[in-house]
Design an enzyme around this catalytic site. Structure first.
Site, PDB file in Angstrom:
ATOM      1  N   LYS A 127       0.835  -1.206   0.000  1.00  0.00           N
ATOM      2  CA  LYS A 127       0.000   0.000   0.000  1.00  0.00           C
ATOM      3  C   LYS A 127       0.873   1.261   0.000  1.00  0.00           C
ATOM      4  CE  LYS A 127      -2.334   2.070   3.396  1.00  0.00           C
ATOM      5  NZ  LYS A 127      -3.085   2.158   4.621  1.00  0.00           N
ATOM      6  N   ASP A 146      -6.961   1.240   0.999  1.00  0.00           N
ATOM      7  CA  ASP A 146      -7.009   1.576   2.425  1.00  0.00           C
ATOM      8  C   ASP A 146      -8.422   1.271   2.918  1.00  0.00           C
ATOM      9  OD1 ASP A 146      -8.643   3.582   1.503  1.00  0.00           O
ATOM     10  OD2 ASP A 146      -7.601   5.200   2.533  1.00  0.00           O
TER      11      ASP A 146
END
Ligand code: SF4
Length: 222
Positions: A127, A146
């Site tokens: 991420k 997220d």
């Protein structure tokens, strides 16, 4: 939600992208930064913390530390103190130092531009690497997943997967690669401004007609 053909889903995704683009023409990464190193540090700090809080902390932090060597050579206690209010500060400070040491030792103090090199750095998962690649270098290697992206992807019926890695793979198959970075900004902006976790504002939602609102009614009736 009735079963949707792949062609119908592709058409719906196209319209969702157009709707979000129109709603958030100014969407961008909300972590303040002026270079890749600042974005990398800010993204590490953003784990379990709001962007707003990170921006307050980095405003001072970035005045003090300018290079990877600055972080690598700083006292750990000092870095901990400087980032304390972002939470999990001991772990984050340790990761920032170890990460910056590797930047100095292996990359001449520069932030690397590949997923592989980035994810070898301490505290950097897929991420964080996606955030840095997409926003500091304009390279679309994946989709940032997220909490907002995961929640909205479910509500919009884009995926039933639960793990961020699997959600990302499904989103990558649905959205054109050149829009991957923007797509996650659009979902994050929509999640913060309209499709709230507890009470999504569906009545005023710009893409309501395209949304099956999966799980939302059940959640509102709780
Ligand atoms: S219609 Fe509701 S659930 Fe669907 S995207 Fe909009 S705010 Fe979220």
């Amino acid at each position: 939600m009735p079963r949707e053909s792949s062609a119908a889903k592709a058409r719906r995704v196209k319209e969702i992208l157009a709707g979000l683009r129109k709603s958030y023409p100014e969407a961008h990464c909300e972590l303040d930064h002026v270079n890749p190193l600042e974005l990398l540090i800010a993204t590490i700090l953003s784990a379990q913390c709001t962007d707003k809080r990170v921006n307050v902390v980095t405003k001072e932090l970035f005045k003090k530390y300018h290079s990877a060597a600055d972080y690598a050579n700083a006292s750990l206690a000092e870095v901990e103190q400087a980032i304390k209010s972002t939470g999990f500060f001991r772990n984050k400070a340790k990761n920032i130092q170890a990460c910056c040491r590797k930047l100095v030792e292996r990359h001449g103090g520069q932030v690397p531009r590949t997923m592989q090199d980035l994810t070898h750095l301490d505290g950097v998962g897929r991420k964080t690497a996606n955030v840095v690649l997409g926003n500091a270098f304009g390279i679309n290697v994946g989709v940032v997943v997220d909490t907002h992206v995961a929640r909205l992807s479910h509500r919009l019926g884009l995926t039933r997967q639960q793990s961020p890695e699997k959600i990302e793979q499904e989103l990558m198959a649905l959205v054109p690669q050149k829009q991957w970075t923007l797509f996650s900004h659009w979902l994050i902006w929509h999640g913060r401004r309209r499709c709230f976790a507890r009470k999504p504002d569906c009545a005023n939602c710009e893409i309501q007609k395209l949304c099956p609102r999966i799980g939302v009614l059940k959640q509102l009736n709780k």
